[in-house]
Scaffold this active site. Structure first.
Site, mmCIF file in Angstrom:
data_model
loop_
_atom_site.group_PDB
_atom_site.id
_atom_site.type_symbol
_atom_site.label_atom_id
_atom_site.label_comp_id
_atom_site.label_asym_id
_atom_site.label_seq_id
_atom_site.Cartn_x
_atom_site.Cartn_y
_atom_site.Cartn_z
ATOM 1 N N ASP A 185 0.846 -1.205 0.000
ATOM 2 C CA ASP A 185 0.000 0.000 0.000
ATOM 3 C C ASP A 185 0.879 1.253 0.000
ATOM 4 O OD1 ASP A 185 0.893 -0.433 2.625
ATOM 5 O OD2 ASP A 185 -0.748 0.753 3.446
ATOM 6 N N HIS A 508 1.390 -8.901 -3.986
ATOM 7 C CA HIS A 508 0.410 -7.845 -3.707
ATOM 8 C C HIS A 508 1.198 -6.572 -3.424
ATOM 9 C CE1 HIS A 508 -3.578 -6.389 -2.374
ATOM 10 N NE2 HIS A 508 -2.872 -5.652 -1.523
ATOM 11 N N ASP A 551 0.605 -17.494 -4.969
ATOM 12 C CA ASP A 551 1.296 -16.447 -5.735
ATOM 13 C C ASP A 551 0.285 -15.751 -6.636
ATOM 14 O OD1 ASP A 551 3.079 -14.807 -6.988
ATOM 15 O OD2 ASP A 551 3.909 -16.375 -8.288
ATOM 16 N N GLU A 560 1.684 -10.398 0.013
ATOM 17 C CA GLU A 560 2.045 -8.984 0.058
ATOM 18 C C GLU A 560 3.537 -8.888 0.392
ATOM 19 O OE1 GLU A 560 -0.612 -6.457 2.304
ATOM 20 O OE2 GLU A 560 0.518 -4.645 1.793
#
Ligand SMILES: [Ca+2]
Ligand SMILES: [Ca+2]
Length: 585
Positions: A185, A508, A551, A560
């Site tokens: 993020d 991710h 994956d 992530e």
């Protein structure tokens, strides 16, 4: 002829009679470190097929047999539900490219034995932090195909109502640019930055020659007089310093959007940014990291004039704030009940803050030599240390005290200090010795969110035990932890992007997903097996702890990436690399 040599000869004769299977690609049942082995390091592979008895190591090019041996007895590894046998081939000390052949099972892909095998992965694990830098362009000269424009200038961040104070009412605009994106993020969290920055700082501190000579990462600061890994740590530390309110010494818990961004490039993610609530954990983690950084940067007074003093002042002010606000826990649900706008990004909410207090006390003591810190927090109080994580940081203070034990005053019980670290290290080394996979990870609780960082932090703790005792049992177990994340695990993946023959392809990670490059940013450690599977993505191969890995970009619970996972990988790979380079001489 020794019994062992005789055994090898007998095995070689027996092996010669057994045809190898034609399908030499059948390598999935053979798991080993896909990056390779140092000539002097232990070399172990797991064969997840209980029917085989023998193995051979062949040269990769000509297929010449260089070594044969018997597999260890069959053993069941509960985390993966497998029956496996170990192939140990530590005596393979000649550099080269080899394959491991197991009659009736198949052959591994080619692997390398060489003195420099760990260096590229250590460098890439540090370089991954450069790729996480915000507020600056990443030009092709440093970022190659993963070049991108600057995102998140963070030069006009709003003070969220939860963070308002007399000097900075809600809506005040402050500047807190730079630092690293925390994970997949685009937000920045002081708590998670603390342990991550500390871990890079001590990599530079514990192995100064290696960090200076071998860990160059081709960043804008390469060629200045500081090791690049120290430059990288300072990049985030300067952001952390901007998260402190100069009016009272309190530290904002995070700098964030109200909601997570879409899977878009950083420069397109322009939602308003906030600093949110000053928290006790953020203040203590900042105090600890800044105080430790002061110790490290004092060695560079010409390059970093005045920085150590600023860091100690900031650390002390944050400590005072935390002492006056011991219960400012970050509770996002309560925060959203009381304030607008709601904030729904990572919480890093920790309610047990005794360990943060102990860590900060240890570091402030080392930076200032004022006994009052130790009296208050008693870093040596039982129980023994445990493997650290973002919310459990006591071991970090013990690492620092142990590393500086020779400078401690006479009255300081360094025996108790060392014991605090050796108790868990012995447990980990014993588990590596007896585990069917030969690795320290294996307890049920090890396989949670970010289990690969548990493995890497176990390795980092084992490195501390080795540095304290020079007992190679600990070093071997640390190598096993590195082997685990690089391929000797039940999934058959090397968990570091860009490394090994089966690395993660779809982490991710927003930039890797949103850019135009097929390969993800290299050097990133994915979270790894996590049987809770909170993302509910379809396609997990199993619910078993060591196999709960997918994956797929969907799988934020197992795929992530995060700075607090990459930092112990950088430390472990760097430390093992540095130690074997020293052992050679
Ligand atoms: Ca540098
Ligand atoms: Ca804690």
């Amino acid at each position: 002829m020794s019994a062992r040599a005789l055994r090898v000869v007998v095995a070689a004769l027996a092996l010669a009679l057994l045809p190898l299977p034609a399908a030499a690609q059948r390598d999935a049942a053979i798991r080993l470190n896909q990056v390779g082995f140092h000539p002097a390091a232990p070399k172990v592979a797991v064969v997840a097929d209980a029917h085989a008895d023998q193995f051979a190591v062949l040269t990769a090019d000509r297929g010449d047999t260089v070594l044969t041996g018997m597999l260890a007895p069959v053993a069941s590894w509960e985390p993966s539900g497998e029956r496996v046998r170990l192939a140990e081939f530590g005596e393979l000390a000649k550099s080269g490219r080899y394959v491991l052949a197991v009659p009736g099972v198949g052959r591994s892909r080619p692997f390398v034995v060489g003195p420099d095998v760990y260096t590229p992965v250590a460098r890439a694990a540090v370089k991954a932090f450069y790729f996480q830098r915000m507020s600056v362009d990443l030009p092709p000269a440093y970022a190659g195909p993963w070049s991108r424009r600057a995102g998140h200038p963070d030069d006009a961040v709003l003070v969220h109502p939860s963070a308002a104070g007399p000097g900075r009412p809600a809506g005040t605009r402050i500047a807190a640019p730079g630092g690293w994106y925390d994970a997949g993020d685009y937000n920045k969290y002081v708590v998670n930055s603390g342990i991550s920055t500390y871990t890079l700082l001590v990599l530079a501190e514990h192995f100064p020659e290696y960090a200076g000579a071998s860990l160059s990462t081709n960043v804008p600061e390469s060629g200045n007089a500081l090791p690049d890994v120290l430059d990288e740590a300072l990049w985030n530390l300067r952001w952390m310093m901007a998260m402190q309110d100069p009016n009272d010494g309190g530290v904002y818990h995070k700098l964030t959007n109200a909601e997570f961004n879409a899977m878009e490039m950083p420069e397109r993610a322009t939602a308003p940014r906030y600093v949110v609530q000053k928290s006790t954990a953020a203040a203590l983690d900042f105090a600890a990291t800044a105080a430790h950084a002061a110790l490290v940067v004092r060695r560079f007074p010409r390059q970093l004039p005045g920085l150590a003093d600023s860091l100690v002042r900031g650390a002390t002010a944050a400590w005072r704030w935390a002492r006056a606000h011991p219960d400012s826990v970050y509770d996002q649900r309560r925060l959203n009940e009381r304030f607008d706008p709601d904030v729904n990004t990572g919480a890093y909410g920790d309610t047990a803050l005794g360990d943060e207090l102990q860590w900060a006390a240890a570091e402030l003591y080392l930076a200032t030599r004022a006994d009052s810190f130790l009296v208050l927090a008693e870093p040596l109080a039982p129980p023994p240390a445990r493997v650290p994580g973002w919310g459990s940081v006591r071991a970090l203070g013990l690492y620092s005290l142990a590393d500086h034990r020779r400078e401690l005053p006479r009255g300081f019980d360094t025996t108790a200090l060392v014991r605090q670290l050796l108790v868990p290290a012995r447990e980990l080394a014993e588990r590596a010795r007896t585990s069917p996979y030969g690795v320290p990870i294996g307890e049920r609780r090890d396989f949670g969110w970010g289990s690969n960082a548990v493995a890497a932090n176990q390795g980092m703790l084992l490195v501390q035990a080795y540095r304290l005792t020079r007992d190679t049992t600990y070093l071997s177990a640390a190598v096993a932890a590195l082997d685990y994340v690089l391929g000797r695990n039940a999934t058959g993946y090397s968990f570091v992007t860009g490394f090994g023959w089966r690395p993660p392809r779809a982490p991710h990670h927003r930039p890797s997903q949103a850019d135009t490059v097929a390969a993800p940013v290299p050097g990133m450690l994915v979270g790894g097996p996590n049987p809770a599977q909170q993302d509910h993505c379809p396609g997990y191969p199993s619910r078993l702890p060591a196999l709960s890995y997918l994956d797929d970009v969907c799988s934020y619970a197992s795929n992530e990436i995060a700075i607090n996972w990459n930092a112990p990988l950088a430390y472990l790979a760097g430390a093992v690399d540095a130690i074997y380079r020293e052992l050679k001489h």
